[in-house]
Design a protein around this motif. Structure first.
Motif, PDB file in Angstrom:
ATOM      1  N   SER A  99       0.827  -1.211   0.000  1.00  0.00           N
ATOM      2  CA  SER A  99       0.000   0.000   0.000  1.00  0.00           C
ATOM      3  C   SER A  99       0.863   1.264   0.000  1.00  0.00           C
ATOM      4  O   SER A  99       0.503   2.270  -0.606  1.00  0.00           O
ATOM      5  CB  SER A  99      -0.952   0.002   1.200  1.00  0.00           C
ATOM      6  N   ILE A 100       2.011   1.205   0.674  1.00  0.00           N
ATOM      7  CA  ILE A 100       2.934   2.347   0.663  1.00  0.00           C
ATOM      8  C   ILE A 100       3.477   2.579  -0.746  1.00  0.00           C
ATOM      9  O   ILE A 100       3.395   3.684  -1.299  1.00  0.00           O
ATOM     10  CB  ILE A 100       4.095   2.113   1.643  1.00  0.00           C
ATOM     11  N   ALA A 101       4.040   1.507  -1.322  1.00  0.00           N
ATOM     12  CA  ALA A 101       4.595   1.631  -2.674  1.00  0.00           C
ATOM     13  C   ALA A 101       3.510   1.984  -3.684  1.00  0.00           C
ATOM     14  O   ALA A 101       3.703   2.827  -4.566  1.00  0.00           O
ATOM     15  CB  ALA A 101       5.283   0.323  -3.070  1.00  0.00           C
ATOM     16  N   GLY A 102       2.348   1.349  -3.542  1.00  0.00           N
ATOM     17  CA  GLY A 102       1.254   1.590  -4.479  1.00  0.00           C
ATOM     18  C   GLY A 102       0.728   3.007  -4.414  1.00  0.00           C
ATOM     19  O   GLY A 102       0.387   3.599  -5.443  1.00  0.00           O
ATOM     20  N   ALA A 103       0.634   3.567  -3.204  1.00  0.00           N
ATOM     21  CA  ALA A 103       0.141   4.939  -3.066  1.00  0.00           C
ATOM     22  C   ALA A 103       1.091   5.928  -3.737  1.00  0.00           C
ATOM     23  O   ALA A 103       0.654   6.886  -4.394  1.00  0.00           O
ATOM     24  CB  ALA A 103      -0.035   5.292  -1.586  1.00  0.00           C
ATOM     25  N   GLY A 138      11.344  16.243  -5.937  1.00  0.00           N
ATOM     26  CA  GLY A 138      12.660  16.078  -5.321  1.00  0.00           C
ATOM     27  C   GLY A 138      12.598  15.331  -4.002  1.00  0.00           C
ATOM     28  O   GLY A 138      13.424  14.444  -3.727  1.00  0.00           O
ATOM     29  N   LEU A 139      11.616  15.666  -3.172  1.00  0.00           N
ATOM     30  CA  LEU A 139      11.425  14.945  -1.910  1.00  0.00           C
ATOM     31  C   LEU A 139      11.110  13.482  -2.166  1.00  0.00           C
ATOM     32  O   LEU A 139      11.601  12.583  -1.469  1.00  0.00           O
ATOM     33  CB  LEU A 139      10.301  15.597  -1.106  1.00  0.00           C
ATOM     34  N   LEU A 140      10.279  13.235  -3.170  1.00  0.00           N
ATOM     35  CA  LEU A 140       9.904  11.861  -3.502  1.00  0.00           C
ATOM     36  C   LEU A 140      11.113  11.068  -3.974  1.00  0.00           C
ATOM     37  O   LEU A 140      11.294   9.904  -3.584  1.00  0.00           O
ATOM     38  CB  LEU A 140       8.826  11.886  -4.585  1.00  0.00           C
ATOM     39  N   LEU A 141      11.967  11.679  -4.777  1.00  0.00           N
ATOM     40  CA  LEU A 141      13.162  10.991  -5.260  1.00  0.00           C
ATOM     41  C   LEU A 141      14.108  10.685  -4.101  1.00  0.00           C
ATOM     42  O   LEU A 141      14.690   9.584  -4.028  1.00  0.00           O
ATOM     43  CB  LEU A 141      13.863  11.855  -6.308  1.00  0.00           C
ATOM     44  N   MET A 142      14.261  11.629  -3.182  1.00  0.00           N
ATOM     45  CA  MET A 142      15.114  11.397  -2.013  1.00  0.00           C
ATOM     46  C   MET A 142      14.579  10.255  -1.163  1.00  0.00           C
ATOM     47  O   MET A 142      15.332   9.384  -0.707  1.00  0.00           O
ATOM     48  CB  MET A 142      15.205  12.677  -1.186  1.00  0.00           C
ATOM     49  N   ALA A 143      13.263  10.216  -0.951  1.00  0.00           N
ATOM     50  CA  ALA A 143      12.657   9.148  -0.157  1.00  0.00           C
ATOM     51  C   ALA A 143      12.819   7.797  -0.846  1.00  0.00           C
ATOM     52  O   ALA A 143      13.032   6.769  -0.184  1.00  0.00           O
ATOM     53  CB  ALA A 143      11.177   9.450   0.080  1.00  0.00           C
ATOM     54  N   THR A 144      12.732   7.782  -2.168  1.00  0.00           N
ATOM     55  CA  THR A 144      12.896   6.532  -2.915  1.00  0.00           C
ATOM     56  C   THR A 144      14.308   5.987  -2.759  1.00  0.00           C
ATOM     57  O   THR A 144      14.515   4.779  -2.610  1.00  0.00           O
ATOM     58  CB  THR A 144      12.596   6.762  -4.407  1.00  0.00           C
ATOM     59  N   ILE A 145      15.293   6.872  -2.774  1.00  0.00           N
ATOM     60  CA  ILE A 145      16.674   6.451  -2.545  1.00  0.00           C
ATOM     61  C   ILE A 145      16.813   5.835  -1.154  1.00  0.00           C
ATOM     62  O   ILE A 145      17.521   4.834  -0.963  1.00  0.00           O
ATOM     63  CB  ILE A 145      17.627   7.641  -2.716  1.00  0.00           C
ATOM     64  N   ALA A 146      16.105   6.415  -0.181  1.00  0.00           N
ATOM     65  CA  ALA A 146      16.139   5.863   1.181  1.00  0.00           C
ATOM     66  C   ALA A 146      15.541   4.462   1.215  1.00  0.00           C
ATOM     67  O   ALA A 146      15.993   3.611   1.998  1.00  0.00           O
ATOM     68  CB  ALA A 146      15.377   6.783   2.136  1.00  0.00           C
ATOM     69  N   LEU A 147      14.546   4.196   0.362  1.00  0.00           N
ATOM     70  CA  LEU A 147      13.934   2.872   0.332  1.00  0.00           C
ATOM     71  C   LEU A 147      14.867   1.820  -0.265  1.00  0.00           C
ATOM     72  O   LEU A 147      14.696   0.621  -0.014  1.00  0.00           O
ATOM     73  CB  LEU A 147      12.625   2.907  -0.475  1.00  0.00           C
ATOM     74  N   LEU A 148      15.836   2.252  -1.058  1.00  0.00           N
ATOM     75  CA  LEU A 148      16.775   1.311  -1.669  1.00  0.00           C
ATOM     76  C   LEU A 148      17.795   0.783  -0.671  1.00  0.00           C
ATOM     77  O   LEU A 148      18.288  -0.345  -0.803  1.00  0.00           O
ATOM     78  CB  LEU A 148      17.525   1.991  -2.820  1.00  0.00           C
ATOM     79  N   ALA A 149      18.107   1.578   0.357  1.00  0.00           N
ATOM     80  CA  ALA A 149      19.193   1.235   1.272  1.00  0.00           C
ATOM     81  C   ALA A 149      18.950  -0.046   2.073  1.00  0.00           C
ATOM     82  O   ALA A 149      19.840  -0.903   2.146  1.00  0.00           O
ATOM     83  CB  ALA A 149      19.471   2.410   2.211  1.00  0.00           C
ATOM     84  N   VAL A 321       8.662   2.172  -7.748  1.00  0.00           N
ATOM     85  CA  VAL A 321       8.657   3.469  -7.079  1.00  0.00           C
ATOM     86  C   VAL A 321       9.751   4.364  -7.643  1.00  0.00           C
ATOM     87  O   VAL A 321       9.536   5.568  -7.872  1.00  0.00           O
ATOM     88  CB  VAL A 321       8.833   3.295  -5.554  1.00  0.00           C
ATOM     89  N   LEU A 322      10.924   3.794  -7.880  1.00  0.00           N
ATOM     90  CA  LEU A 322      12.033   4.576  -8.432  1.00  0.00           C
ATOM     91  C   LEU A 322      11.692   5.095  -9.835  1.00  0.00           C
ATOM     92  O   LEU A 322      11.943   6.264 -10.156  1.00  0.00           O
ATOM     93  CB  LEU A 322      13.301   3.723  -8.487  1.00  0.00           C
ATOM     94  N   ILE A 323      11.111   4.231 -10.659  1.00  0.00           N
ATOM     95  CA  ILE A 323      10.716   4.656 -12.011  1.00  0.00           C
ATOM     96  C   ILE A 323       9.679   5.770 -11.935  1.00  0.00           C
ATOM     97  O   ILE A 323       9.745   6.764 -12.671  1.00  0.00           O
ATOM     98  CB  ILE A 323      10.159   3.450 -12.808  1.00  0.00           C
TER      99      ILE A 323
END
Length: 368
Positions: A99-103, A138-149, A321-323
């Protein structure tokens, strides 16, 4: 009271409020009818989300730009948050993470793309203020990078990787919340003049009185919590019956249902050539999910979950999410839109949805 009844009569979406008592009654009478309860719960959440959105807008309108904008930002995704909390308590972590990724993907691709399509069909070329969109993207891209870690750390060693991923997820959750607060400070306080047209959502409807809006907000929140409990308790069995996975339910169905009211406002604004509002709603909601809802759920899992939840998503979800984030950044930089741009965004979303629909139920349960 007459104005409230008139408002409901004029908004067909709110006629669906009849599904709320219906699903509560069916849950008492036939608790084992999981598929029926699953469908009724979805239909019941849609009008509740619409009421919640209108109550929030009415309260925000009485509290000034800064506080009103903060309230909208805080409560804009309350429906998805309540559903996720119910799933968290039940230990349905696949549903929570989906649901997080989907939203994030639904708001940044489908809602934004559909707004471009609907607005572009009426207006040849539409322009919008890039400042708000670029901030959210920009905030969304930063958060996505955090999800990769966490996913990268988890692969180090099977015995230590999960513990490291959990510790890292907790630290990232705190960092993301700090970034969210700083983003609000930037857009609502220090540089609010840059976001004058998109910092808060205005609608053309008559606002409810403050006391009525507060009462509706409280009552609807309770009802959404009750319906969410029914939804979560029935989702697994219903998914098996219907042949769909919790990943698909969380990634596609929950975001579409929870954001129904926001989508209605975004689409209407786009048709009226108010694309600033549509972009603000779509990307603002997506960034809020990534920066606020997701980390709050991680921290809440220590209190209400059967075990702590990390931010380690299955690889496919992180890629999607990254795409979505990179695509949003690319699109928003132009500051202009036409209907075919929206078609491309919607098609990317449909590709993701089709892919997850093919996933058998229970595929990701063991991994997460």
């Amino acid at each position: 009271m007459t104005s409230k009844l008139e408002d409901i009569r004029n908004r067909p979406l709110l006629w669906m409020i009849a599904f709320v008592p219906l699903v509560l009654v069916v849950e008492k009478v036939a608790p084992s009818a999981h598929t029926t309860l699953f469908i009724l719960a979805i239909l019941a959440v849609i009008p509740l989300a619409a009421l919640l959105g209108h109550a929030t807008e009415s309260i925000a309108a009485k509290m000034g730009d800064a506080i009103g904008g903060l309230l909208n930002a805080t409560l804009g995704n309350l429906t998805e948050l309540i559903i996720a909390i119910a799933a968290l308590k039940a230990g349905e972590y696949v549903l929570v993470k989906a649901s997080i990724a989907g939203a994030i993907v639904t708001n940044s691709l489908f809602m934004l793309g559909a707004s471009f399509v609907l607005g572009g069909l009426r207006h040849h070329i539409q322009e919008y203020n890039r400042a708000g969109g670029k901030l959210y993207a920009g905030l969304l891209l930063m958060a996505t990078i955090a999800l990769l870690a966490p996913a990268a750390v988890a692969d180090i060693d099977l015995s230590q990787g999960r513990q490291m991923a959990q510790s890292l997820s907790t630290g990232l959750a705190i960092l993301l919340i700090v970034a969210y607060v700083l983003g609000l400070t930037f857009s609502l306080v220090t540089h609010k003049e840059l976001f004058a047209s998109g910092s808060h959502h205005e609608v053309d409807e008559i606002s409810w009185p403050f006391g009525v809006a507060i009462g509706v907000l409280a009552a609807v929140t309770v009802l959404i919590a009750l319906v969410s409990e029914i939804f979560v308790s029935s989702v697994q069995k219903a998914g098996e019956t219907l042949g769909i996975s919790p990943a698909f339910v969380g990634f596609v169905i929950v975001p579409l249902v929870g954001a129904a009211a926001e989508m209605a406002v975004a689409f209407s604004a786009a048709r009226k050539n108010r694309l600033d509002m549509s972009v603000s709603i779509a990307l603002g909601s997506a960034s809020q999910i990534a920066l606020f809802v997701a980390p709050v759920l991680v921290l809440l899992s220590y209190v209400i979950g059967p075990k702590p939840m990390d931010l380690q998503f299955w690889p496919g979800a992180v890629k999607m999410v990254l795409i979505a984030a990179v695509t949003s950044v690319f699109i928003i930089n132009t500051g202009r839109s036409a209907w075919f741009v929206g078609v491309l965004l919607v098609f990317i979303y449909v590709i993701f949805a089709m892919t997850l629909y093919m996933v058998p139920p229970g595929t990701y349960a063991a991994a997460l």
